[in-house]
Design an enzyme around this catalytic site. Structure first.
Site, PDB file in Angstrom:
ATOM      1  N   ASP A 418       0.839  -1.188   0.000  1.00 53.61           N
ATOM      2  CA  ASP A 418       0.000   0.000   0.000  1.00 53.61           C
ATOM      3  C   ASP A 418       0.880   1.245   0.000  1.00 53.61           C
ATOM      4  O   ASP A 418       1.851   1.339   0.764  1.00 53.61           O
ATOM      5  CB  ASP A 418      -0.887  -0.032   1.252  1.00 53.61           C
ATOM      6  CG  ASP A 418      -1.812   1.159   1.349  1.00 53.61           C
ATOM      7  OD1 ASP A 418      -2.698   1.284   0.496  1.00 53.61           O
ATOM      8  OD2 ASP A 418      -1.639   1.965   2.298  1.00 53.61           O
ATOM      9  N   GLU A 454       1.746  -0.437  -5.037  1.00 53.14           N
ATOM     10  CA  GLU A 454       0.801   0.632  -5.351  1.00 53.14           C
ATOM     11  C   GLU A 454       1.684   1.867  -5.536  1.00 53.14           C
ATOM     12  O   GLU A 454       2.153   2.448  -4.561  1.00 53.14           O
ATOM     13  CB  GLU A 454      -0.193   0.848  -4.218  1.00 53.14           C
ATOM     14  CG  GLU A 454      -1.236   1.895  -4.562  1.00 53.14           C
ATOM     15  CD  GLU A 454      -2.198   2.171  -3.420  1.00 53.14           C
ATOM     16  OE1 GLU A 454      -3.391   2.409  -3.703  1.00 53.14           O
ATOM     17  OE2 GLU A 454      -1.774   2.161  -2.243  1.00 53.14           O
TER      18      GLU A 454
END
Length: 778
Positions: A418, A454
């Site tokens: 993330d 990401e």
């Protein structure tokens, strides 16, 4: 900005005026706090032997003279002293699934705390071996040091802290005032974070659990699916299983539920090769959600990087969750399915200076978090209040130790990071030579697993799509946006679509990267579901209680003429056709496709595009859709497309297309055609177009199979028509093909199995409005 002395004077005057209990301001002690940390007078004080500084965390073993016990080691660089706190009986931390929304104490709070001073200090690691401490023991730390928020020092021994290396966590995080290191309700809010709260937090926070791990994984067989052959399925452990009718009620919402044959059967019927689990690290719920009667559902609020989230365990929370997670991994591996974890190492649940003190903030705030130049406030590249200071060796060690643990001892096969750009920042800027990326690249364990970035964060220069080095794959949001825009007929030209369909060579054809560096997706957990993408043009997050201000406004969606659910069968039929178009486009594109759980059967979030706090039917998969005659064909199409992809290497290439002729007849590995049947010119690429035809040659696929033989496959022509009226498309003649056989037609609700309709090359066929045709060239 006011000086520490000025703030101290303000706080002192305020305390005198209000008759408030003691505070500590700017590092200067005022008066004794009330209520203070209660004195702990155990019946028998345990003692700590020196032990060892490695490994970090709590490790059960035998010590001198074969005495069983546990070695505790905690990095706390600037601390003055560290107390190990042992808890004998359950207290208000309670079970992981219970607790009041306010986090208030329940029966048994306090629970027989015994403290052991760790006196050994080696390289800033406090350590000791405590004989007689066995697996199942609940524990935490109290760390002593200066209270001076103006310089970033936030030590407060009144706060029980979770071990960053805890392998299991018992209890849930409520966030009452006692859990904050500062006086949360201090009347002068602008200095509230500088006023120390000396109330004991132990009754209100969960505890770490000593776990004995003697599993060697000798009976496990990892699937080791090559990247090019992978199909990823993003799911939520709780949401995927919570409503499944064939999973026993007591297992729904748990790791054991995901390991159940009924859950695995769906995954194998669909044909996916990997599940990407939304965060399963122990996480906490934000105070603003608890105050509204909601909970953090997605889990992007980590507080324990080694512990599987206890609320997802059916078997227990005093170490049993570890074994249950492992059994889930084994069951998925046995079905040929890899396990990828969505991990959140960029920030923690402790938020900014006004956040709670749960772990790292109280261990060494300045050592773990990026701080602004004034040191009181946090540098926030994540939008969540804090950012881990990954360039610090001990922080980098925490992250890499955690990653290796999940691979070697928990059996997982990869990670999706993330906001990975935040991890790749050096001092300030994103740096592809950063310590984090360098360590991963040379680590003998981590460089062998699947790594997905990401590739952005919320800081300046944080958007890094296409920039991560070889070894990494990336979520490709440019793929998402281009495909959404094409099917709502909003692309200014078709260049973007051409790149995205063929593997995004403009982003990834450098440094030895391959087409599978692009993880292609149309939807993800964050945003509309696939069904909502064709049903809503505006977000509907009212259930979150934030005035519908949360969630993106850039949805690139089209509601097919009516906002939300409708009884108009023409609109409903058009929406189902659009779903077939989007799924087919995704699964025919070069790169690694990622689907979201439930999209293959028309799951809806009722127009919500930010269901992070919807731990209910909005966020859960509705399994009744699988048996609904309106939605079952969508699942069948997805399953058939994935099977087609597995059968045909031309659809999952390991090298980029060259676009050049590889034989005397001029046949190229990739060619593009207009509806007129002519190859596209430079001018065609720069014009808006509703129709695009892509020819994929299976004659000269680069590489060889496992036995060294050349790879050969069928050739295909994919025709994508996003226009709202039919179009006549001329099928290219020799050398491309003599005839074409229809394999997939999204204009049909039910898909016929091949052989389908066959057309001679050179003829014009009518392609209905908003349709994808996949034709086998012969």
């Amino acid at each position: 900005m006011s000086s520490a002395a000025e703030q101290e004077a303000v706080a002192g005057k305020q305390a005198a005026a209000d008759g408030r209990p003691a505070v500590v301001v700017g590092g200067a002690r005022r008066e004794a706090p009330s209520p203070a940390v209660p004195a702990v007078v155990p019946a028998a004080w345990p003692t700590a032997w020196p032990g060892t500084p490695v490994p970090l965390g709590a490790r059960f073993r035998t010590g001198p003279d074969q005495v069983a016990g546990t070695n505790f080691a905690l990095w706390a660089g600037g601390a003055e002293a560290v107390d190990l706190c042992l808890f004998d009986t359950p207290d208000s931390g309670g079970s992981a699934s219970g607790g009041s929304a306010s986090g208030g104490p329940r029966s048994g709070s306090g629970g027989g705390e015994r403290r052991v001073r760790l006196t050994e200090l080696t390289h800033e690691i406090w350590h000791g071996f405590v004989p007689g401490v066995l697996p199942g023991q609940r524990y935490g730390f109290r760390v002593h040091g200066r209270w001076d928020p103006w310089t970033g020092a936030r030590w407060n021994p009144a706060k029980l802290l979770l071990d960053p290396y805890a392998r299991a966590v018992d209890g849930d995080f409520g966030l009452p005032p006692e859990v904050y290191g500062h006086v949360r309700d201090w009347p002068e809010q602008r200095v509230a974070d500088t006023v120390r709260d000396d109330r004991d937090s132990a009754p209100y926070v969960p505890k770490g659990v000593v776990v004995h791990d003697d599993d060697d994984w000798s009976d496990d067989r990892r699937p080791k699916t090559p990247w090019a052959d992978s199909v990823i399925y993003e799911l939520h452990v709780r949401g995927f299983t919570k409503l499944h009718p064939d999973i026993p009620p007591e297992l729904r919402g748990t790791y054991a539920g995901l390991a159940h044959p009924a859950a695995i059967a769906h995954l194998t019927r669909l044909g996916v090769t990997a599940v990407e689990l939304l965060p399963v690290h122990q996480f906490a719920h934000e105070s603003h959600l608890l105050e509204r009667g909601l909970r953090n559902y997605w889990g992007y609020n980590s507080v324990g990087y080694f512990a599987p989230h206890a609320a997802y365990a059916a078997s227990g929370t005093t170490g049993e969750q570890v074994g249950e997670f492992k059994r889930m991994v084994r069951a998925l591996h046995a079905a040929g399915i890899e396990v990828i974890l969505d991990v959140v190492y960029n920030h923690t649940a402790e938020a900014g200076e006004l956040g709670p003190t749960l772990s790292l903030k109280g261990i060494d705030n300045r050592g773990y978090y990026r701080l602004q130049p004034d040191a009181r406030r946090y540098a926030d590249y994540t939008g969540c209040g804090n950012t881990l200071y990954v360039v610090q060796p001990h922080v980098l060690r925490l992250i890499t130790d955690s990653l290796r643990y999940w691979v070697t001892e928990m059996g997982v096969d990869g990670f999706r990071f993330d906001l990975a750009a935040a991890l790749a920042r050096s001092m300030h800027d994103v740096d592809m030579l950063s310590p984090f990326l360098a360590v991963i690249a040379q680590d003998p364990v981590l460089r062998r697993v699947k790594l997905i970035a990401e590739p952005w964060d919320v800081g300046s220069g944080g958007y890094q799509v296409g920039a991560f080095p070889p070894l990494w794959t990336e979520w490709n949001d440019r793929y998402r946006d281009s495909v959404r825009d094409f099917w709502r007929h909003a692309l200014p030209d078709v260049r973007e679509m051409g790149y995205r369909l063929s593997g995004s060579s403009d982003l990834y054809a450098w440094g030895g990267r391959r087409p599978y560096a692009s993880v292609n997706f149309v939807t993800a957990h964050d945003g509309f579901t696939l069904r909502d993408l064709v049903s809503y043009e505006r977000k509907h997050n009212e259930a979150n209680g934030e005035g519908n201000r949360d969630g993106t406004d850039d949805n690139r969606s089209w509601n097919c003429g009516t906002e939300g659910e409708t009884d108009d069968e023409d609109v409903r039929a058009l929406r189902r056709r659009q779903l077939r178009n989007l799924l087919t486009t995704l699964l025919l594109s070069t790169g690694v496709p990622m689907l979201v759980a439930g999209d293959e059967m028309g799951r809806t979030q009722r127009g919500g595009n930010n269901a992070y706090c919807q731990d209910n039917e909005i966020g859960w998969v509705d399994w009744s859709l699988l048996h609904d005659p309106r939605w079952r064909p969508l699942f069948e199409l997805a399953s058939r497309l994935i099977a087609l992809r597995h059968r045909h290497p031309v659809l999952r290439r390991r090298a980029f297309f060259s676009g050049r002729a590889h034989s005397a007849d001029g046949l190229r590995d990739l060619a593009w055609f207009t509806a007129r049947g002519a190859e596209m010119t430079e001018r065609d690429w720069y014009a808006p177009a509703a129709t695009l035809a892509m020819y994929l040659s299976g004659r000269d696929i680069p590489g060889r199979d496992e036995r060294g033989a050349p790879i050969a496959d069928d050739s295909f022509l994919a025709v994508l028509h996003a226009g709202d009226t039919p179009v006549d498309v001329v099928l290219p003649g020799p050398p491309w093909a003599e005839r074409y056989e229809v394999v997939v037609d999204t204009g049909r609700e039910e898909q016929d199995e091949p052989p389908g309709t066959t057309y001679p090359a050179g003829v014009a066929i009518t392609v209905p409005a908003r349709t994808v045709l996949l034709l086998r060239a012969g």
